[in-house]
Enzyme design. Structure first.
Site, PDB file in Angstrom:
ATOM      1  N   GLU A 202      -0.660 -12.578  -1.687  1.00 19.41           N
ATOM      2  CA  GLU A 202      -2.095 -12.574  -1.961  1.00 19.41           C
ATOM      3  C   GLU A 202      -2.451 -13.801  -2.797  1.00 19.41           C
ATOM      4  O   GLU A 202      -1.712 -14.163  -3.714  1.00 19.41           O
ATOM      5  CB  GLU A 202      -2.493 -11.301  -2.733  1.00 19.41           C
ATOM      6  CG  GLU A 202      -2.294 -10.027  -1.924  1.00 19.41           C
ATOM      7  CD  GLU A 202      -2.759  -8.769  -2.659  1.00 19.41           C
ATOM      8  OE1 GLU A 202      -3.436  -8.869  -3.710  1.00 19.41           O
ATOM      9  OE2 GLU A 202      -2.434  -7.675  -2.170  1.00 19.41           O
TER      10      GLU A 202
ATOM     11  N   LYS B 262       4.161 -11.800   3.120  1.00 17.61           N
ATOM     12  CA  LYS B 262       2.723 -11.910   2.834  1.00 17.61           C
ATOM     13  C   LYS B 262       2.522 -12.037   1.333  1.00 17.61           C
ATOM     14  O   LYS B 262       3.141 -11.298   0.564  1.00 17.61           O
ATOM     15  CB  LYS B 262       1.987 -10.673   3.370  1.00 17.61           C
ATOM     16  CG  LYS B 262       0.492 -10.667   3.020  1.00 17.61           C
ATOM     17  CD  LYS B 262      -0.269  -9.599   3.763  1.00 17.61           C
ATOM     18  CE  LYS B 262      -0.298  -8.252   3.105  1.00 17.61           C
ATOM     19  NZ  LYS B 262      -0.887  -8.227   1.757  1.00 17.61           N
TER      20      LYS B 262
ATOM     21  N   ASP C 253       5.457  -7.439   2.629  1.00 18.82           N
ATOM     22  CA  ASP C 253       4.416  -7.687   1.622  1.00 18.82           C
ATOM     23  C   ASP C 253       5.079  -7.937   0.264  1.00 18.82           C
ATOM     24  O   ASP C 253       5.728  -7.035  -0.290  1.00 18.82           O
ATOM     25  CB  ASP C 253       3.533  -6.441   1.547  1.00 18.82           C
ATOM     26  CG  ASP C 253       2.140  -6.738   1.056  1.00 18.82           C
ATOM     27  OD1 ASP C 253       1.828  -7.909   0.806  1.00 18.82           O
ATOM     28  OD2 ASP C 253       1.358  -5.773   0.936  1.00 18.82           O
TER      29      ASP C 253
ATOM     30  N   SER D 236       0.842  -1.201   0.000  1.00 23.73           N
ATOM     31  CA  SER D 236       0.000   0.000   0.000  1.00 23.73           C
ATOM     32  C   SER D 236       0.876   1.250   0.000  1.00 23.73           C
ATOM     33  O   SER D 236       0.395   2.341  -0.329  1.00 23.73           O
ATOM     34  CB  SER D 236      -0.922  -0.001   1.222  1.00 23.73           C
ATOM     35  OG  SER D 236      -0.179  -0.195   2.404  1.00 23.73           O
TER      36      SER D 236
ATOM     37  N   GLU E 187      -9.182  -9.863   3.900  1.00 23.36           N
ATOM     38  CA  GLU E 187      -9.528  -8.470   3.567  1.00 23.36           C
ATOM     39  C   GLU E 187     -10.869  -8.395   2.838  1.00 23.36           C
ATOM     40  O   GLU E 187     -11.164  -9.209   1.953  1.00 23.36           O
ATOM     41  CB  GLU E 187      -8.435  -7.844   2.681  1.00 23.36           C
ATOM     42  CG  GLU E 187      -8.832  -6.433   2.226  1.00 23.36           C
ATOM     43  CD  GLU E 187      -7.712  -5.561   1.708  1.00 23.36           C
ATOM     44  OE1 GLU E 187      -6.565  -6.039   1.595  1.00 23.36           O
ATOM     45  OE2 GLU E 187      -7.997  -4.390   1.412  1.00 23.36           O
TER      46      GLU E 187
HETATM   47  O1  KIV Z   1      -0.482  -3.395   1.511  1.00 22.28           O
HETATM   48  C1  KIV Z   1      -1.141  -3.350   2.545  1.00 22.28           C
HETATM   49  O2  KIV Z   1      -1.069  -2.406   3.340  1.00 22.28           O
HETATM   50  C2  KIV Z   1      -2.023  -4.470   2.818  1.00 22.28           C
HETATM   51  C3  KIV Z   1      -3.086  -4.275   3.839  1.00 22.28           C
HETATM   52  C4  KIV Z   1      -4.248  -3.618   3.183  1.00 22.28           C
HETATM   53  C5  KIV Z   1      -3.454  -5.534   4.507  1.00 22.28           C
HETATM   54  O3  KIV Z   1      -1.930  -5.494   2.193  1.00 22.28           O
END
Ligand code: KIV
Length: 270
Positions: free
Chosen positions: A121, A119, A90, A52, A188
């Site tokens: 997706e 993380k 992420d 994000s 989410e």
């Molecule tokens: O990138 C991010 O901040 C996220 C959150 C929305 C969980 O994946």
């Protein structure tokens, strides 16, 4: 009386987080730099260096152009600021298109940052990716439900769990990812009933965002929750302060004082 006990001096591990399921909700926020990571450290159990940052930090329309180099740079900064929180990296769009690509990139994350988990997706189709990572000693947070990296292919951010069939599909995702070794399931943008069923179905903790209050924890993007990102406010975001407004007021005062030569005054001059 507050039930929150701030400032831990212990390092929070994934084991700590696993042990909180059913006992105490897990708190997680995003951070992209050392300054904010330090502010959040010891207050929340987990910090996500989310892609994000591509939107709220870089000003892009979506998260899709974030790169490994960029995410590593920001995670290193967060690691410099946060010594206690459990830090999650992420994986950006395109960095885990095959299990082997995911492994190569995730090894780089462990080698070059202090992140404790990565993380990714995806639902059941990513189970083999989660497996290769966890089989090689890399902890995975599996992100299901609304997946921001799918925004272009799906033509928008679509809330999930609106039908029995979709809830069943989300449950299959969560169970397949857990069986593949995911340490945490991040849920989410799903209706609360779906998030509740997922949370009850898996033994690992679930962390929700826009998924109601039945998950084992919550995550919010810091620039949303503190009112710095004003372009839009999803329904699930609660603004805990008006950051942008306060910065604007402070800046206006600074500009006025410089223009009128009220700043710097004697107190702020050598
Ligand atoms: O990138 C991010 O901040 C996220 C959150 C929305 C969980 O994946």
């Amino acid at each position: 009386m507050s039930i929150h006990t701030p400032k831990t001096d212990k390092k929070i591990t994934l084991g700590t987080i696993a042990g909180m399921k059913g006992i105490e909700p897990v708190t997680m926020v995003t951070a992209y730099d050392a300054l904010f990571a330090q502010l959040f450290d010891g207050e929340v159990e987990m910090i996500l260096v989310g892609d994000s940052l591509n939107m709220s930090f870089l000003g892009k329309e979506d998260t899709l152009s974030a790169t490994m180099d960029q995410m590593i740079y920001h995670t290193q900064a967060v690691c410099n600021g946060a010594k206690h929180a459990c830090i999650v990296f992420d994986m950006p769009f395109g960095s885990y298109i095959t299990p082997e690509t995911a492994l190569r990139n995730a090894v780089r994350v462990y080698a070059q940052t202090c992140a404790q988990a990565v993380k990714i997706e995806g639902g059941k189709e990513k189970a083999s990716t989660v497996k290769i990572l966890s089989d090689n000693g890399i902890a995975v947070v599996a992100h299901i439900g609304l997946m921001p990296q799918h925004v272009r292919s799906e033509g928008g951010y679509k809330v999930r769990g609106k039908s029995e069939a979709d809830i069943a599909s989300l449950l299959e995702d969560a169970l397949a990812l857990e069986a593949a070794g995911a340490a945490i399931i991040l849920v989410e943008g799903v209706l609360p009933e779906a998030a509740k069923q997922i949370t009850e179905a898996v033994k690992v903790p679930t962390i929700g965002i826009g998924a109601g209050n039945a998950t084992d924890g919550q995550v919010l993007v810091w620039s949303d929750m503190f009112g710095f990102f004003e372009a839009f406010k999803p329904k699930f975001v609660k603004r805990y302060c008006q950051g942008a407004k306060e910065v604007r007021e402070g800046l206006e005062q600074y500009v006025n004082e410089v223009k009128s030569r009220a700043f710097p005054d004697g107190e702020h001059t050598y």
